[in-house]
Design an enzyme around this catalytic site. Structure first.
Site, short mmCIF file in Angstrom:
data_model
loop_
_atom_site.label_atom_id
_atom_site.label_comp_id
_atom_site.label_asym_id
_atom_site.label_seq_id
_atom_site.Cartn_x
_atom_site.Cartn_y
_atom_site.Cartn_z
CD GLU B 48 -2.70 -1.34 2.45
OE1 GLU B 48 -2.78 -0.41 3.27
OE2 GLU B 48 -3.18 -2.47 2.63
CG ASP B 59 -3.28 8.29 8.40
OD1 ASP B 59 -3.20 7.06 8.57
OD2 ASP B 59 -3.55 8.82 7.30
CE1 TYR B 173 -7.13 -1.30 7.25
CE2 TYR B 173 -6.11 -0.64 5.18
CZ TYR B 173 -6.08 -0.72 6.55
OH TYR B 173 -4.98 -0.23 7.23
#
Lengths: 399, 265
Positions: B48, B59, B173
């Site tokens: 990725e 994040d 995911y």
């Protein structure tokens, strides 16, 4: 009375104002924004919620706020009659409390015990800390490190009100970064935490909900100006950062075509100086903080640092509804510089005995451009969104 | 066949695929191609490649840090495409671009999808594009055979898991914890992960499932991914680079970690 020609119904069911808005958030937050959407929908139709909210606005916030005729400012320009909608008289000193109270009531309904918020100028942080104190809720406010310096008074107020203020050191250390951190906190603590967004930004339903909590400003203004003048105003002016005071002030007038509506952005050092916060004037559409709207970003799509003397306008985005109203032309947006805003602080202080917030001063500064084009039989209303005590440090440095 | 699908097809029954995240342009522009190939040699099954964004709100501090450095290094989407082209000259490892929508939007969605596909990209992960909003890119992604890989989280309902399954291809995911990216203490990626993966298995039947967020060691991977088709590691790799770059052995330190992560049931 004005004939209603266009029916304005925004946003749509998916939270879009034209092509702007939406819910651009990580999957983790989708259940939270959905639950909020549903609860807000229920609450807004619940008479007991509305009566509780109205009672608080009346007895605690001090609504309705006055519509004051600015006789000396009117004399100064010698043209249209100027009125000021006195949001500076709200408890805590700015309009922000309208929304904070509304969202705290929602948080209570949803059983959330922990409140988080972002703040730029600190007014939204203070309003949220105030509402949390009133309802006994835990409150964490994210604030850019730079803003904590230039709005120290508000930091002290938040501490006194029992809130924890978390200093944000990333990026530009201002409102944009405080918002990033608040969203990260929300992602992490989504089960027990309610995020009180302070402007008409963020994922749906926030832009709509925050507007609706502030529309009391415009609703009162309409009633008050009809009483005072027997007619609708010719001009409305408000400052726009994210755009909450402006959206609440403008919204009830959008279908009144005779009313010229003007939003004033912060040009900073000038719209072409590279140090500006004039998002609509200089930006293009993009996605930040959960919605599609105009943004200041570079050719690679990296968000640019905004600049304004006013911490509350120092933001590289703007609410999606403003983006829509800009594209359709219903609202005209202009920008004034830091210096012009400072001049307006001085003028309003001397002529009307009102020291406005630096944000608010941007709206008054536009009178310099507008007034010469008006006539004596016209009426201009400026939203006096907040008072300037919090800015005395910055103001003193720039006198 | 798409390289991701091919990879899952070739996977042994007891094997766990290992997908490794690295921020393109971190720690410098020159190393990205080399470390992707080096990680493949040391056991990576998929890559990725992070497309840095100034405001990565899903994040944690580690990826924020690497993104800031990469932006300062001058990374752009075009440079990332060039890196993929370089990798493709020497490897068929599946490459997924992962990043936020704004840089893609600014680049031009159609042009982005066309060039990504032409460069040899195999899929896209866009954390700020939930299934509800993916029509902003779906048409162009499909026209260019670029799978969209959606995320599900422990608080996703069964219905949303099914929706993510139907709108994803390649894999789904699974975010192991509610929170931002970042290596965590073992306890945090907790006991509830088993129940979550169980629910994922009940609802996601059209795609393989990969688990990520909070995996920093072989032990973490084994505990968290034993019922998944594979696992994803990101922040732990960035942290390793951060701790040893620019010492001469920084790549070796990275590869040692990569080598230690891979496991079979």
């Amino acid at each position: 009375m004005q004939e209603v020609i266009t029916k304005y119904q925004q946003p749509n069911a998916r939270g879009y104002f034209g092509q702007y808005g939406g819910k651009f958030v990580p999957e983790i937050l989708i259940p939270a924004v959905r639950a909020l959407e549903e609860e807000y929908e229920r609450a807004s139709k619940d008479p007991s919620f509305n009566s509780q909210l109205n009672e608080l606005l009346d007895e605690y916030v001090g609504r309705p706020t006055k519509l004051t005729f600015a006789n000396r400012l009117t004399e100064h320009y010698g043209k249209a009659r100027i009125y000021m909608k006195r949001e500076d008289l709200c408890h805590t000193g700015a309009h922000k409390i309208n929304n904070a109270i509304g969202q705290v009531l929602l948080a209570q309904r949803m059983g959330k015990k922990r409140i988080i918020a972002e703040t730029g100028a600190g007014q939204h942080g203070v309003a949220t800390a105030t509402a949390c104190a009133k309802f006994g809720l835990e409150c964490v406010v994210y604030m850019g490190a730079e803003d904590m310096v230039r709005q120290k008074l508000n930091v002290d107020r938040m501490h006194l009100l029992g809130a924890e203020v978390r200093s944000v050191e990333s990026g530009s250390k201002t409102l944009k970064d405080a918002t990033n951190e608040a969203i990260r906190d929300w992602v992490t603590n989504v089960e027990d935490t309610f995020y009180i967004i302070g402007s008409v930004v963020g994922p749906h339903p926030y832009p709509m909900m925050v507007r609706n909590f502030h529309r009391v400003i415009g609703d009162e203004t309409k009633r008050q100006i009809m009483e005072a003048e027997g007619k609708l105003p010719d001009y409305l002016i408000a400052c726009v950062g994210g755009g909450s005071n402006a959206m609440g002030f403008f919204y009830p007038f959008i279908e009144d075509e005779s009313v010229n509506i003007i939003g004033i952005e912060a040009a900073g050092f000038g719209v072409d100086s590279g140090k500006t916060a004039a998002t609509l004037t200089k930006g293009t559409p993009g996605i930040l903080h959960g919605s599609m709207s105009y943004l200041l970003h570079d050719k690679n799509g990296q968000i640019e640092l905004a600049h304004s003397i006013s911490a509350g306008l120092d933001y590289p985005g703007i609410g999606p509804e403003h983006s829509h109203l800009f594209d359709t032309g219903r609202v005209k947006y202009n920008a004034v510089t830091d210096d012009e805003a400072m001049e307006a602080v001085k003028l309003l202080s001397k002529k009307e005995g009102i020291i406005p917030a630096l944000e608010t001063a941007h709206a008054f500064a536009w009178l310099e451009n507008l007034m010469s084009t008006t006539t004596e039989d016209q009426v201009v209303i400026v939203n006096c969104s907040g008072r300037g005590d919090k800015d005395m440090g910055t103001i003193s440095e720039n006198l | 066949m798409n390289r991701i699908t091919q990879k899952f097809k070739e996977k042994a029954a007891d094997e766990k695929l290992m997908s490794l995240f690295i921020t393109a342009g971190y720690p410098d522009l020159e190393s990205t191609v080399e470390i992707v190939l080096g990680m493949e040699e040391n056991g990576a099954d998929m890559i990725e490649l992070g497309m840095p964004f100034s405001d990565p709100l899903a994040d944690g501090p580690t990826i924020q840090y690497s993104s800031d450095i990469a932006i300062k290094n001058g990374i752009t989407i075009d440079k990332i495409f060039e890196m993929v082209v370089e990798i493709r000259k020497r490897s068929e490892i599946p490459i997924i671009l992962m990043g936020y929508m704004n840089p893609v939007l600014r680049y031009g969605v159609q042009e982005f999808c066309e060039k990504a596909s032409r460069s040899g990209v195999d899929g896209l992960i866009l954390p700020d594009i939930p299934v509800d909003e993916d029509e902003i890119i779906r048409e162009h992604a499909e026209a260019n055979n670029l799978p969209l890989i959606h995320l599900v989280a422990p608080n996703s309902s069964d219905i949303r898991m099914k929706l993510a399954d139907s709108k994803s291809s390649g894999f789904v995911y699974c975010v192991s914890v509610t929170g931002v990216t970042g290596a965590r203490d073992g306890k945090e990626v907790s006991d509830s992960v088993d129940r979550f993966i169980e629910r994922v298995r009940e609802n996601i039947i059209g795609n393989p499932v990969m688990v990520g967020f909070g995996i920093k060691s072989h032990e973490d991977a084994k505990r968290i991914a034993s019922n998944a088709d594979g696992f994803i590691v990101g922040s732990a790799l960035i942290n390793t680079i951060k701790n040893s770059y620019p010492k001469p052995e920084w790549k070796q330190d990275l590869y040692s970690l990569v080598y230690s992560l891979k496991f079979r049931n």
